[in-house]
Design an enzyme around this catalytic site. Structure first.
Site, short mmCIF file in Angstrom:
data_model
loop_
_atom_site.label_atom_id
_atom_site.label_comp_id
_atom_site.label_asym_id
_atom_site.label_seq_id
_atom_site.Cartn_x
_atom_site.Cartn_y
_atom_site.Cartn_z
N CYS A 1 -10.30 47.72 -46.23
CA CYS A 1 -9.67 47.83 -44.58
C CYS A 1 -8.76 48.98 -44.63
O CYS A 1 -8.72 49.38 -43.39
CB CYS A 1 -9.10 46.58 -44.19
SG CYS A 1 -9.79 45.37 -44.91
N HIS B 1 -11.81 45.29 -35.02
CA HIS B 1 -11.46 45.82 -36.64
C HIS B 1 -12.90 45.99 -37.09
O HIS B 1 -12.94 45.34 -38.07
CB HIS B 1 -10.49 44.40 -37.32
CG HIS B 1 -10.40 44.83 -38.50
ND1 HIS B 1 -10.03 46.31 -38.87
CD2 HIS B 1 -9.95 43.93 -39.60
CE1 HIS B 1 -9.64 46.13 -40.24
NE2 HIS B 1 -9.45 45.12 -40.63
#
Lengths: 385, 129, 348
Positions: free
Chosen positions: A83, A333
């Site tokens: 991420c 996200h």
């Protein structure tokens, strides 16, 4: 080492972009960034992406995206740190410009996540943890952060309401961001009453599954005026650190050591600590992550992150505004794009272009991007040029 | 092919074999080629104890695909006696009764089935002690 | 001299009551409880199977024996619910114990007699001096078709026995067997649930073979029921073993220690082996124990054991059988039970 400036940014609204492919969303934002900077050529491109292989069955993104952008034969690299892939793309681009290797570098992040179902997305995200010793046992990312939340609650007395206040604040901020995936406001009651994902974390504690991309143009500061009409924003600090891949191996289960180490390096490079920061974007993939991040960044003391949102400390008008963009929570996200989007938000904040969510008099800002459960983290510090 | 990846971990999964650094005594689970504490390269094979305590835990309601039939299930960071930590499911309990600090022990269980026709994957899970 | 040097049982913690099953199918629970003496049965958790239970039971056996697992020269698991149709359960068990690579291993199948057959072969190899230690395990996660009479009894558990020539806990004094081809119960290839021949499973099947093996071994040993402290028989329900014991002249007292089926159900290959573990948990030095298994198809194996002075010293070294059966239970509703047993599957 040359000083490095951000002279162009590009982002489109994030969400479930059914009609668009990974290539489409990438090219759209890349073109926006080039238009914003006013450049018609690039010397190199870096793209952060966590798992195009598992999400859309496509690897070799450097070639794929250079081709799609019509930029071949420029050198194009895909970088990955789960991420934190976007943050790593920024850092890699920063190093390429700083070193003198390239002058105009297109830095992007992209993730197309909705071409797989929820269970497969959860699996793909899980590959950022230890596959054989965490995922094998059935852990998920919400599960890993839920264990952090439970440990933190046990150690510092964090309440369910205080945790929910992080989501409430970030949705409040996101409601002022036209590019946010979920711009609706939420209440404490809604967060606490939402569907359980991994006890004690509920769906409104979690960042969503998102399609999205973000792009920016970097160049040497001393050429910024010549290359672009935009007032430059300088990257004055870049820190990157790693920690054990398995959450269970961390000595302190309530502290993100990689964030602290990355911040330490970025602060040192920038020549100023947390007290010099006017606006912050942190990696709030889950509500607890924001609390742990601001503590590791030194913005609040250990154990004091608990009340930072509920007390208003981290609101846009507060002493330390955190996630004025709405954060991962509200903005969305798309994992590989997040780290780039954080830096874009701060660039706009430093340019004074954020409208209702503008942090007043912001001169210096910090972005913190997290890989996995804290196995890696990347911190950037920006300043008005 | 999942077989080789699974098979390689059998000593750890079935017998909880770890590597004790001959230099500093640090126990690595799974075994490593270089000690993270003292950079030593010589190890002695040891078996981890089957008792420990819960340091933190969660109850998974939204699983990854291979675990879709099992929810809700509890999973914890467990510190085994002697200090080595593992991530492990905690089964044979009402997840709502778990507490931090609770004593658990490991049992041999089936962890995953690779589809309806693939291999069966075994290993450790914890149960209340 | 050859005998049991370590033993262990594993019983899953989940249970379902006869009433809960009967309620689902509109059946008469009191008649099952009265007629078959069944109250409840064990249910394996979704992550348990013949292999996992065999590992736990065998670890207890190794712990009581106090031996190095690497010296086990043979590993036999008897079951009618081996998780793989092709690929041994025994290899996983041997690997989990640390008995690889020098151990003869094969899976046994003989309906509910596979466990005792594994014990017999393990014992025989030790007696012949071919291996130092050998492990015989009976384990099952038996299935009964929804609503079938078997659903009230088909349960899960494992019993494991390590055989050796030294430090014996229970000496094997005599063995015998009795076997004919009798199609009373079967499961064809690719079928999920077994089928049975109703009342034909009684007199010409269970009783004929159990009595045949029991009478045979008593004659070989020159013994009668009064020479034994305990007897354990295959227990497809609570009634059959009591009846067969009575027919052989055993008192209820001699039989009830090893009679677990009223609250355990029928653990198939594990049934008489687990019953034997419950007896070994309490037997005193010198006690003689008769064990007679039964497997459909059909046949019975019989053993006479004599407890040694060592037995009381190891009884507490691992979890005992009765407490596993009586304590720490979780009761399931029929829906959860059906999910656990793979009778219903979640979509997606």
């Amino acid at each position: 080492m040359r000083e490095v400036a951000i002279v162009g940014v590009g982002m489109t609204r994030w969400g479930e972009l059914w009609e668009k492919s990974l290539r489409d969303i990438y090219v759209e934002t890349a073109l926006l960034a080039m238009e914003d900077a006013g450049v018609d050529r690039i010397d190199s491109m870096i793209v952060g992406c966590m798992s195009s292989g598992l999400f859309v069955g496509q690897e070799h993104l450097g070639s794929v995206l250079a081709d799609s952008l019509g930029a071949a034969p420029v050198p194009a690299s895909r970088v990955e740190s789960a991420c934190a892939s976007g943050g790593l793309a920024v850092r890699t681009g920063f190093m390429e410009v700083a070193s003198g290797m390239s002058d105009i570098v297109l830095v992007s992040g992209v993730e197309k996540m909705t071409d797989v179902d929820g269970g497969d997305a959860t699996y793909a995200l899980g590959t950022a943890a230890d596959q054989e010793y965490e995922c094998y046992h059935g852990i998920t990312f919400p599960g890993l952060y839920a264990m952090m939340a439970r440990a933190y609650m046990h150690q510092y007395g964090l309440t369910r309401e205080e945790l929910a206040a992080v989501a409430v604040k970030n949705h409040e901020n996101g409601s002022k961001n036209p590019l946010a995936q979920f711009p609706m406001k939420v209440t404490i009651e809604q967060v606490i009453g939402s569907v359980m994902v991994a006890d004690p974390l509920r769906i409104l504690d979690c960042s969503p599954i998102t399609d999205g991309a973000a792009a920016m143009i970097l160049c040497p500061l001393d050429q910024a005026k010549k290359i672009s009409k935009n007032s430059p924003v300088k990257i004055i600090g870049s820190g990157h650190a790693t920690d054990s891949i398995a959450y269970h191996s961390r000595e302190d289960l309530t502290y993100l050591e990689a964030v602290a180490k990355a911040a330490e390096r970025a602060y040192k490079m920038a020549g100023g600590g947390p007290e010099t920061i006017d606006a912050v974007e942190v990696h709030d993939c889950f509500t607890i992550a924001e609390i742990l991040a601001i503590e590791a960044l030194g913005l609040v003391e250990r154990g004091k992150g608990r009340t930072a949102a509920s007390s208003g400390l981290t609101a846009i008008g507060g002493k330390i505004p955190v996630n004025p963009s709405g954060g991962l929570k509200s903005k969305g996200h798309p994992v590989g794009a997040t780290g780039v989007a954080q830096v874009i938000e701060l660039t706009k904040q430093l340019r004074g272009e954020c409208g209702d969510r503008q942090v007043k008099n912001a001169r210096r800002a910090l972005a913190q991007n997290m890989g996995g459960s804290g196995g890696s983290s990347i911190v950037h510090i920006l300043e008005v040029g | 092919m999942f077989s080789s990846r699974y098979w390689r971990e059998i000593p750890q999964r079935y017998r909880m074999e770890a590597a004790k650094c001959s230099g500093c005594g640090h126990v690595s689970f799974p075994p490593r080629l270089i000690c993270p504490k003292c950079k030593g390269r010589k190890f002695e094979k040891v078996r981890l104890p089957d008792q420990g305590k819960i340091l933190t835990y969660t109850v998974i309601h939204v699983p990854a695909t291979p675990f879709k039939d099992e929810v809700p299930f509890a999973i914890a960071v467990v510190e085994l006696d002697g200090g080595v930590r593992i991530t492990s499911q905690v089964v044979d309990c009402d997840p709502s009764t778990l507490t931090i600090g609770q004593r658990v022990r490991t049992e041999f269980r089936k962890l995953q089935e690779i589809g309806d026709a693939g291999i069966l994957c075994y290993g450790y899970k914890c149960v209340p002690a | 001299m050859v005998g049991v040097i370590g033993y262990g049982a594993y019983i899953p913690r989940y249970r379902i009551r006869v009433e809960e099953i009967a309620k689902t199918w509109g059946a008469d629970a009191p008649s099952y409880k009265r007629g078959l003496l069944l109250k409840e049965k064990s249910v394996p958790a979704p992550d348990q199977d013949t292999i996992t239970m065999s590992v736990e039971a065998s670890r207890y056996a190794v712990r009581r024996a106090g031996i190095d697992s690497a010296r086990i020269g043979a590993v036999y698991v008897g079951s009618e619910s081996h998780p793989y149709a092709v690929k041994p359960s025994g290899t996983v068990l041997a690997e989990a114990l640390g008995a690889t690579p020098q151990a003869h291993t094969a899976d046994f199948e003989f309906a509910c007699k596979a466990g005792s057959e594994g014990m017999f072969v393990a014992m025989g190899l030790v007696q012949a001096g071919l291996v130092e230690y050998a492990l015989g395990v009976g384990a099952d996660t038996s299935q009964g078709a929804p609503g079938d009479a078997l659903e009230y009894s088909a349960s899960a558990g494992a019993g494991a026995f390590l055989f050796g020539r030294e430090k014996i806990l229970a000496e094997v004094e005599e063995t015998d067997t009795f076997m004919t081809d009798t199609p009373d119960f079967w499961r064809r290839e690719h079928q999920f649930y077994p089928e049975h021949a109703g009342r034909f499973t009684g007199e010409p099947a269970y009783f004929k073979h159990t009595l045949g093996a029991a009478k045979g071994i008593l004659k070989k040993a020159g013994a009668t029921a009064k020479d034994f402290a305990f007897a354990v028989f295959h227990q497809p329900n609570g009634k059959f073993p009591l009846k067969v014991g009575e027919m052989l002249g055993f008192t209820k007292q001699q039989v009830e220690t090893g009679l677990l089926s009223p609250t355990l159900g029928n653990t198939y290959s594990g049934a008489s082996p687990i019953g034997l573990t419950a007896i070994l948990d309490v037997a005193k030095p010198g006690d003689r124990i008769l064990m007679v298994s039964y497997g459909s198809g059909a046949g019975s194996d019989a053993f006479i054991f004599r407890a040694t002075d060592l037995l009381p010293k190891v009884q507490n070294l691992a979890p005992k059988t009765r407490p596993q059966l009586d304590d720490n239970k979780f009761y399931l509703d029929y829906g959860t039970y059906a999910k656990f047993r793979g009778k219903i599957r979640k979509a997606g």
